[in-house]
Enzyme design. Structure first.
Site, PDB file in Angstrom:
ATOM      1  N   ARG A 118       0.840  -1.195   0.000  1.00 14.58           N
ATOM      2  CA  ARG A 118       0.000   0.000   0.000  1.00 14.58           C
ATOM      3  C   ARG A 118       0.878   1.250   0.000  1.00 14.58           C
ATOM      4  O   ARG A 118       0.591   2.207  -0.724  1.00 14.58           O
ATOM      5  CB  ARG A 118      -0.886  -0.012   1.235  1.00 14.58           C
ATOM      6  CG  ARG A 118      -1.468   1.338   1.605  1.00 14.58           C
ATOM      7  CD  ARG A 118      -1.898   1.413   3.066  1.00 14.58           C
ATOM      8  NE  ARG A 118      -3.094   0.687   3.338  1.00 14.58           N
ATOM      9  CZ  ARG A 118      -4.312   1.227   3.305  1.00 14.58           C
ATOM     10  NH1 ARG A 118      -4.479   2.477   2.991  1.00 14.58           N
ATOM     11  NH2 ARG A 118      -5.353   0.494   3.598  1.00 14.58           N
ATOM     12  N   HIS A 171      -0.081  -4.888  -6.124  1.00 13.69           N
ATOM     13  CA  HIS A 171      -0.003  -4.695  -4.673  1.00 13.69           C
ATOM     14  C   HIS A 171      -1.292  -5.111  -3.987  1.00 13.69           C
ATOM     15  O   HIS A 171      -2.332  -5.270  -4.614  1.00 13.69           O
ATOM     16  CB  HIS A 171       0.310  -3.225  -4.337  1.00 13.69           C
ATOM     17  CG  HIS A 171      -0.860  -2.312  -4.544  1.00 13.69           C
ATOM     18  ND1 HIS A 171      -1.779  -2.058  -3.562  1.00 13.69           N
ATOM     19  CD2 HIS A 171      -1.261  -1.605  -5.629  1.00 13.69           C
ATOM     20  CE1 HIS A 171      -2.691  -1.214  -4.020  1.00 13.69           C
ATOM     21  NE2 HIS A 171      -2.402  -0.937  -5.287  1.00 13.69           N
ATOM     22  N   CYS A 172      -1.198  -5.271  -2.675  1.00  6.92           N
ATOM     23  CA  CYS A 172      -2.356  -5.406  -1.800  1.00  6.92           C
ATOM     24  C   CYS A 172      -2.064  -4.498  -0.609  1.00  6.92           C
ATOM     25  O   CYS A 172      -1.628  -3.370  -0.808  1.00  6.92           O
ATOM     26  CB  CYS A 172      -2.630  -6.867  -1.432  1.00  6.92           C
ATOM     27  SG  CYS A 172      -1.210  -7.793  -0.802  1.00  6.92           S
ATOM     28  N   GLU A 173      -2.250  -4.962   0.606  1.00  7.95           N
ATOM     29  CA  GLU A 173      -1.885  -4.147   1.775  1.00  7.95           C
ATOM     30  C   GLU A 173      -0.369  -4.184   2.001  1.00  7.95           C
ATOM     31  O   GLU A 173       0.295  -3.171   1.961  1.00  7.95           O
ATOM     32  CB  GLU A 173      -2.606  -4.651   3.033  1.00  7.95           C
ATOM     33  CG  GLU A 173      -4.075  -4.345   3.066  1.00  7.95           C
ATOM     34  CD  GLU A 173      -4.389  -2.921   3.461  1.00  7.95           C
ATOM     35  OE1 GLU A 173      -3.504  -2.196   3.943  1.00  7.95           O
ATOM     36  OE2 GLU A 173      -5.549  -2.523   3.264  1.00  7.95           O
ATOM     37  N   SER A 213      -1.326 -10.281  -3.330  1.00 10.80           N
ATOM     38  CA  SER A 213      -0.568  -9.947  -4.548  1.00 10.80           C
ATOM     39  C   SER A 213       0.670 -10.826  -4.672  1.00 10.80           C
ATOM     40  O   SER A 213       1.029 -11.247  -5.770  1.00 10.80           O
ATOM     41  CB  SER A 213      -0.180  -8.465  -4.539  1.00 10.80           C
ATOM     42  OG  SER A 213       0.540  -8.118  -3.375  1.00 10.80           O
TER      43      SER A 213
END
Length: 190
Positions: A55, A131-133, A139
């Protein structure tokens, strides 16, 4: 070996070699609570056209632009809210989906979306940032599966490569089984 129904693939009987590879794969990716490996401080280049990050990386559009990123794929759109308008001033295209980092979640249902986008970006000589967190499980698992499917490396070599670039990756045990099951189903070298 199954939990939460179809979310973890039924692996059936494994050959001795497959069992050994799965054990090594899980051991390599297991989260070590006594030493939590640091993550890369910038988006990690897994392939010339594929970058993985968090993130924090996603909201730093100037860094993404400096890396030549042309597309962003957000795997955690319900909690990381950037969107196409955020990236437009930087000439970066945007895609998203919502995934959960949970044992019972089928992360591989999103693989085709990632693979099709990554392949299209590669054809255009672009660069995709996924991406993710944290850039570890959602991801990270999808990027690991894509790397194994496209790099010519074995699954275990892909895991070692991606982990060396990113730090910890695919620590969710159910996602590990899903990626292993994907590799087996598609007859990728283990």
């Amino acid at each position: 070996m199954t939990t939460a129904g179809a979310c973890v693939p039924e692996l059936g009987s494994l050959s001795e070699k497959e069992g050994a590879v799965l054990k090594d794969f899980q051991s390599l990716l297991r989260l070590n609570l006594s030493y939590i490996e640091p993550l890369s401080t910038v988006p990690a280049e897994l392939l010339p056209h594929l970058f993985l990050g968090s993130r924090d990386d996603a909201v730093n559009a100037k860094v993404l632009q400096s890396l030549g990123i042309t597309h962003v794929l957000n795997c955690a759109a319900s909690t990381v809210r950037t969107g196409a308008a955020f990236y437009a001033p930087f000439g970066i295209e945007y895609s998203e989906f919502v995934a959960q980092d949970e044992q019972g979640y089928n992360i591989m249902q999103h693989y085709d979306l990632l693979a099709n986008l990554a392949n299209a970006v590669a054809e255009k000589k672009g660069r995709l940032f996924v991406h993710c967190e944290a850039g570890v499980n959602r991801s990270g698992s999808l990027c690991l599966a894509y790397h194994a499917a496209t790099s010519g490396m074995t699954l275990l070599e892909s895991a070692q490569h991606c982990k060396a670039r990113r730090g910890r990756i695919c620590t969710n045990p159910a996602f590990q089984l899903q990626v292993f099951g994907f590799a087996r189903k598609h007859q990728l070298p283990l």
